[in-house]
Design a protein around this motif. Sequence first.
Motif, PDB file in Angstrom:
ATOM      1  N   GLY A 217       0.802  -1.220   0.000  1.00 33.27           N
ATOM      2  CA  GLY A 217       0.000   0.000   0.000  1.00 33.27           C
ATOM      3  C   GLY A 217       0.831   1.265   0.000  1.00 33.27           C
ATOM      4  N   SER A 218       2.167   1.126   0.008  1.00 33.34           N
ATOM      5  CA  SER A 218       3.000   2.330   0.107  1.00 33.34           C
ATOM      6  C   SER A 218       2.909   3.205  -1.149  1.00 33.34           C
ATOM      7  N   LEU A 219       2.339   2.642  -2.223  1.00 32.48           N
ATOM      8  CA  LEU A 219       2.123   3.464  -3.414  1.00 32.48           C
ATOM      9  C   LEU A 219       1.204   4.645  -3.079  1.00 32.48           C
ATOM     10  N   GLU A 220       0.320   4.423  -2.109  1.00 33.76           N
ATOM     11  CA  GLU A 220      -0.585   5.491  -1.688  1.00 33.76           C
ATOM     12  C   GLU A 220       0.209   6.650  -1.063  1.00 33.76           C
ATOM     13  N   ILE A 221       1.230   6.299  -0.289  1.00 32.60           N
ATOM     14  CA  ILE A 221       2.101   7.310   0.312  1.00 32.60           C
ATOM     15  C   ILE A 221       2.873   8.038  -0.795  1.00 32.60           C
ATOM     16  N   LEU A 222       3.445   7.249  -1.690  1.00 34.37           N
ATOM     17  CA  LEU A 222       4.296   7.825  -2.735  1.00 34.37           C
ATOM     18  C   LEU A 222       3.494   8.729  -3.669  1.00 34.37           C
ATOM     19  N   MET A 223       2.319   8.248  -4.075  1.00 36.19           N
ATOM     20  CA  MET A 223       1.561   8.999  -5.073  1.00 36.19           C
ATOM     21  C   MET A 223       0.782  10.170  -4.484  1.00 36.19           C
ATOM     22  N   THR A 224       0.772  10.303  -3.154  1.00 27.64           N
ATOM     23  CA  THR A 224       0.167  11.504  -2.589  1.00 27.64           C
ATOM     24  C   THR A 224       1.237  12.526  -2.221  1.00 27.64           C
TER      25      THR A 224
END
Lengths: 310, 244
Positions: free
Chosen positions: B85-92
Amino acid sequence: MISVSNLTKKFGNVIAVNNISFTVRKGEITGLLGPNGAGKTTTMRILTGFLAPTSGIVSVGNYRIDENPTEVKRIVGYLPESVPIYGDLTVYDYLMFVQKLRGISPNGRLKQTAELCGILDVMDKKVGELSKGYRQRVGLAHALIHDPEVLILDEPTSGLDPNQIVEIRNIIKEIGKKKTVILSTHILPEVEATCERVIIINKGEIVQDGLVGQLKTSFGNETVVKISVKGCTEQELASALSSLVGVREVRRGEGAPDLVSVEVRLFSNTEIRPEIFRICVEKGWVLYEMKRESFALENIFRELTMGGES
Amino acid sequence: MKDNAMNNILEIAKKELLVYFTTPIAYILFSAFLLCTGFYFFILSPFFFFRQAELREFFHALPAIFSIAIPAVTMRLFSEEKHSGSLEILMTLPVTHYEVIIGKFFAATAFSSIMLIPTLIYVITVMMVGSPDFGPIVGGYVGAVFLAATFSAIGIFASSMTKNQIIAFIIGVAICLTLTLIDYFLFFLPDKLVSFFQHLGVNYHFRNIARGIVDSRDIVYFLSVIALAIMGTERITSDRSRVL
């Protein structure tokens, strides 16, 4: 600061968020309240630009999220629900990485933010080795590092111990004095403790939107007095209390087995505790506990989200 | 704005390299890669049998070895982020999809190129026993870097398709091996199609560069495949209408 109009989000045939509109003013702490699966996380993911809405217009600050996502991301600090942080990096490396991508000078606010969130002593540990509480704090540091205008927090206190919850709430309140904060939760006391305004969501729709204080008065404040006494039977106690002015109902309450415990529900906000005390003294009963509680928000929440079942 | 983009790309690349070298991934992959290439160089090559001072056999085997090694390097780049789910961190964070993809692509290419450094020991071995022709050796390494970059881009494309690293690895290997092995199956095809399919595969272009002849057509081929893979990855990752 944030304006959402006619926002709808569908995943296939499932409607996660159905035509909702609201605005959040600057310097307001708004709670997004709803049962699990109500659409809180989806709404937040759209506000942060992570998901694209199916229809509707969302703007944060002066930017529309569909036209200028990068500018919106610049002014928003976001704490996702499960705090998915790179486990292989140390806390320091991770926060440095975030700081650089946010274009903050290397010796910027890292130390200050780490201190605020209480993670200075774990800076050299890998994120994956931290406990849930510390991960949550690192996530909060991640969201705060660029001193954002808008803070979006998805269940910020989940998984924390009671002391940490109080700490985090205080941090949020402190930030909320100057910035705009939206936090989601399904914990009612959290809204009462931190938020000025509450938006209640159920099944993808807004069922109530207003200031916490206003909501309470408009729905009527139900007050309950819980008492535990020794030296009488439940019946004696109940009949003595029922005769008091303002009492609607006396129910059996929860308490220690050798005590008689009842809950006294009141019609309005009347104060009957002195009366109860006097009765106990007259009859020679020993009063062990007496507590007054207001269940306003909980009742409102139940009524709105259970569809009149309760 | 340009500066900003470059800065973001480099920061993402740096972070990925940091993860590679602070976890056992790098060392495991390096060992496996050296074991395979060493096997080819010392056991299968004419080096000991015929006492030929050359690295031809090593470069000959490289596309096939890279086809397996590089998807193993790249498989985690997007799949892991989707899974955790770290893509959520990266893409925000204020970064674009292209910055993230190109940053990861740089990291994978750099990592795969670093993987080649220990193989310089073969060059030294060859130099100790004879006087090799340096043209093909330099050409071979230049070609190897192009090959590494191409397979990295393909591997990242495969990784962006799924949150399961094993599946990402298998898709990556399938695409890379197909491009490598096309060359060996040309005899099945009618003569008219041979040239077309030969140019489609990586082997033909890699061989040209490895021969010490640098032709712009071969470089254009590699750059085109890289661009195609990166654009494909962008299409997949920027599809924000789906839940990840």
